[in-house]
Design a protein around this motif. Structure first.
Motif, PDB file in Angstrom:
ATOM      1  N   ILE A   1       0.838  -1.202   0.000  1.00  0.00           N
ATOM      2  CA  ILE A   1       0.000   0.000   0.000  1.00  0.00           C
ATOM      3  C   ILE A   1       0.871   1.250   0.000  1.00  0.00           C
ATOM      4  O   ILE A   1       0.635   2.198  -0.750  1.00  0.00           O
ATOM      5  N   HIS A   2       1.890   1.253   0.851  1.00  0.00           N
ATOM      6  CA  HIS A   2       2.800   2.408   0.919  1.00  0.00           C
ATOM      7  C   HIS A   2       3.497   2.645  -0.417  1.00  0.00           C
ATOM      8  O   HIS A   2       3.562   3.783  -0.903  1.00  0.00           O
ATOM      9  N   GLU A   3       4.011   1.578  -1.028  1.00  0.00           N
ATOM     10  CA  GLU A   3       4.773   1.722  -2.263  1.00  0.00           C
ATOM     11  C   GLU A   3       3.919   2.196  -3.429  1.00  0.00           C
ATOM     12  O   GLU A   3       4.435   2.771  -4.390  1.00  0.00           O
ATOM     13  N   ARG A   4       2.612   1.972  -3.357  1.00  0.00           N
ATOM     14  CA  ARG A   4       1.721   2.407  -4.435  1.00  0.00           C
ATOM     15  C   ARG A   4       1.052   3.741  -4.128  1.00  0.00           C
ATOM     16  O   ARG A   4       0.259   4.228  -4.937  1.00  0.00           O
ATOM     17  N   SER A   5       1.341   4.317  -2.982  1.00  0.00           N
ATOM     18  CA  SER A   5       0.703   5.567  -2.585  1.00  0.00           C
ATOM     19  C   SER A   5       1.561   6.771  -2.982  1.00  0.00           C
ATOM     20  O   SER A   5       2.699   6.627  -3.451  1.00  0.00           O
ATOM     21  N   GLN A   6       1.011   7.964  -2.777  1.00  0.00           N
ATOM     22  CA  GLN A   6       1.756   9.186  -3.052  1.00  0.00           C
ATOM     23  C   GLN A   6       2.895   9.397  -2.064  1.00  0.00           C
ATOM     24  O   GLN A   6       3.750  10.257  -2.275  1.00  0.00           O
ATOM     25  N   ARG A   7       2.907   8.618  -0.985  1.00  0.00           N
ATOM     26  CA  ARG A   7       3.959   8.730   0.032  1.00  0.00           C
ATOM     27  C   ARG A   7       5.111   7.745  -0.210  1.00  0.00           C
ATOM     28  O   ARG A   7       5.963   7.567   0.649  1.00  0.00           O
ATOM     29  N   ALA A   8       5.133   7.126  -1.368  1.00  0.00           N
ATOM     30  CA  ALA A   8       6.086   6.042  -1.627  1.00  0.00           C
ATOM     31  C   ALA A   8       7.538   6.458  -1.435  1.00  0.00           C
ATOM     32  O   ALA A   8       8.377   5.649  -1.033  1.00  0.00           O
ATOM     33  N   LYS A   9       7.874   7.715  -1.726  1.00  0.00           N
ATOM     34  CA  LYS A   9       9.261   8.175  -1.607  1.00  0.00           C
ATOM     35  C   LYS A   9       9.620   8.632  -0.203  1.00  0.00           C
ATOM     36  O   LYS A   9      10.756   9.015   0.067  1.00  0.00           O
ATOM     37  N   GLN A  10       8.647   8.607   0.686  1.00  0.00           N
ATOM     38  CA  GLN A  10       8.849   9.007   2.079  1.00  0.00           C
ATOM     39  C   GLN A  10       9.022   7.761   2.959  1.00  0.00           C
ATOM     40  O   GLN A  10       8.838   6.632   2.498  1.00  0.00           O
TER      41      GLN A  10
END
Length: 446
Positions: free
Chosen positions: A181-190
């Motif tokens: 979920i994280h890797e596919r979200s807008q926060r992936a680079k965070q």
């Protein structure tokens, strides 16, 4: 592919060419990369007159090639223990020159057929799907409707920024789901930070989550940034949230409402922008009813839901998963080990897997290390046949079960599309719809 020492190579290539083979000769010294670049289904290796160093080099080349190889040896080769071991463990077959060379063509044809089949299996559906081959979904392997439903849900919840509650039994892959979920979200680079709420002592959880100031308690010799603050801009995964003590549930609820934290021993309110993903193997609704979990916190966390299915609910993926992890940990196995026996695959499908995918990984890795044969057997997996559930069924029931398994697997491989599924199985679309209705498979598998 022919890998030999000159001057034998030219004569061997001519003989194979006369028999109708297309030969790609490798002149020594040949490298691993050269071998891998050969688009061949089988190989021939000439063993006589190899030095010890040359034998070790040939051994590594056979392993790296990934294709069945036939050895050509002289009679005295079988007196050499090292050569014997390489031939026994790595070669599809061998002939003794000069009087058995007429058998080379037959052996090579068998090896080529096997090599072609192995390549088709490796490239085809049996290799499974890894979340649309996306690196963001890591080890979430599967080709069944249950797994495709999970992958689709992950993509949906990743597109928004609300809190997510991930439920599932122990070992099903809840943290992998959170990572996906994280890797596919807008926060992936965070940042992505995970904390197991059930693995920390009660008196440390508050400090771990919110941090502390120097001197806040005995042993606090310097300021510590908590996991929530460290994940600012990214995602915080709270595993086993159901084990969070009630008094700390209040603090977490306050953060979710205000998006501000206070370090232990501090007065300053620090704004933090972080997405919360929570996971649990317990029934939070029951925990709320039993007053072991705050209802208001439950509703704050349970905005979006993801349920990770237990392995027993998609047994068609067991073989795919087993082969996937066999390849992933192939560096740990002995060179002679080639895969799973049919009996091992059968008992894996019959086993209930109480530890789910985590247990499957552990059993496969242990079997790879301990197996003394070319194929993993049930005993290597530590699964006793007598512990498997015994059930009897009629021939019609067995046919129906096999038909349903084949249909589910084909639908999974074709993203639940009827047209390509009917083409793969060699039947009409009407037949596919009829079989789906017969076996209670929904037409639209979301």
């Amino acid at each position: 592919m022919v890998a030999q020492r000159a001057p034998v190579q030219k004569r061997m290539e001519q003989e194979l060419g006369r028999l109708g083979w297309e030969v790609n000769g490798l002149a020594p010294p040949y490298s691993v990369e050269e071998v891998r670049q050969q688009a061949c289904h089988a190989g021939v290796v000439h063993f006589p007159d190899l030095s010890r160093q040359g034998l070790r080099h040939v051994e590594s080349l056979i392993i790296s090639s990934g294709i069945p190889c036939v050895g050509v040896i002289s009679p005295d080769c079988l007196d050499d223990d090292e050569v014997r071991n390489v031939i026994a463990n790595l070669c599809h077959g061998f002939v003794v020159e000069p009087h058995e060379l007429e058998n080379l063509d037959c052996l090579l044809r068998h090896a080529a057929r096997l090599g072609k089949l192995q390549k088709e299996v490796a490239d085809g559906p049996c290799n499974g799907e890894v979340g649309e081959t996306s690196p963001g979904e890591y080890e979430m392997v599967g080709s069944t409707p249950a797994m495709w439903k999970l992958f689709k849900t992950i993509r949906k919840v990743a597109a928004v920024d609300a809190s997510v509650c991930i439920s599932g039994e122990s070992g099903t892959g809840k943290e992998l789901t959170a990572q996906a979920i994280h890797e596919r979200s807008q926060r992936a680079k965070q940042p992505f930070h995970a904390i197991n709420c059930g693995a920390l002592p009660d008196h440390l959880i508050q400090s771990e989550l919110f941090g502390h100031e120097k001197g806040a308690f005995t042993g606090a010799v310097q300021r510590k940034i908590g996991r929530i603050e460290a994940a600012d801009g990214g995602t915080l995964f709270l595993d086993e949230i159901g084990d969070l003590p009630l008094e700390l549930q209040v603090n977490l609820l306050r953060f979710l409402e205000t998006r501000r934290i206070q370090r232990v021993g501090g007065l300053e309110e620090i704004p933090v922008d972080v997405r919360i993903l929570a996971a649990t193997h317990v029934d939070l609704e029951r925990a709320v009813a039993e007053q072991r979990f705050r209802e208001d916190l439950f509703h704050r966390l349970n905005v979006l839901q993801v349920k990770v299915p237990p392995l027993r609910e998609h047994p068609e993926d067991i073989e795919i998963l087993a082969r996937y992890f066999f390849e992933r940990f192939s560096h740990e196995k002995p060179s002679q080990l080639k895969g799973f026996s049919s009996e091992a695959l059968l008992v894996m499908r019959q086993y209930r897997w109480p530890g789910n995918v985590r247990e499957l990984i552990n059993r496969v890795r242990r079997a790879m290390v301990m197996c003394d044969n070319r194929l993993i057997q049930p005993d290597d997996l530590g699964i006793e046949r007598r512990s498997l559930p015994r059930c009897t069924m009629t021939l019609d029931q067995a046919r129906d079960a096999a038909e349903r398994d084949i249909l589910l697997a084909a639908l999974g491989r074709n993203h639940n599309q009827v047209q390509p599924t009917s083409k793969e199985l060699g039947v009409s679309r009407v037949t596919i719809y009829r079989l789906m209705e017969k076996h209670g498979i929904a037409r639209k598998l979301a």
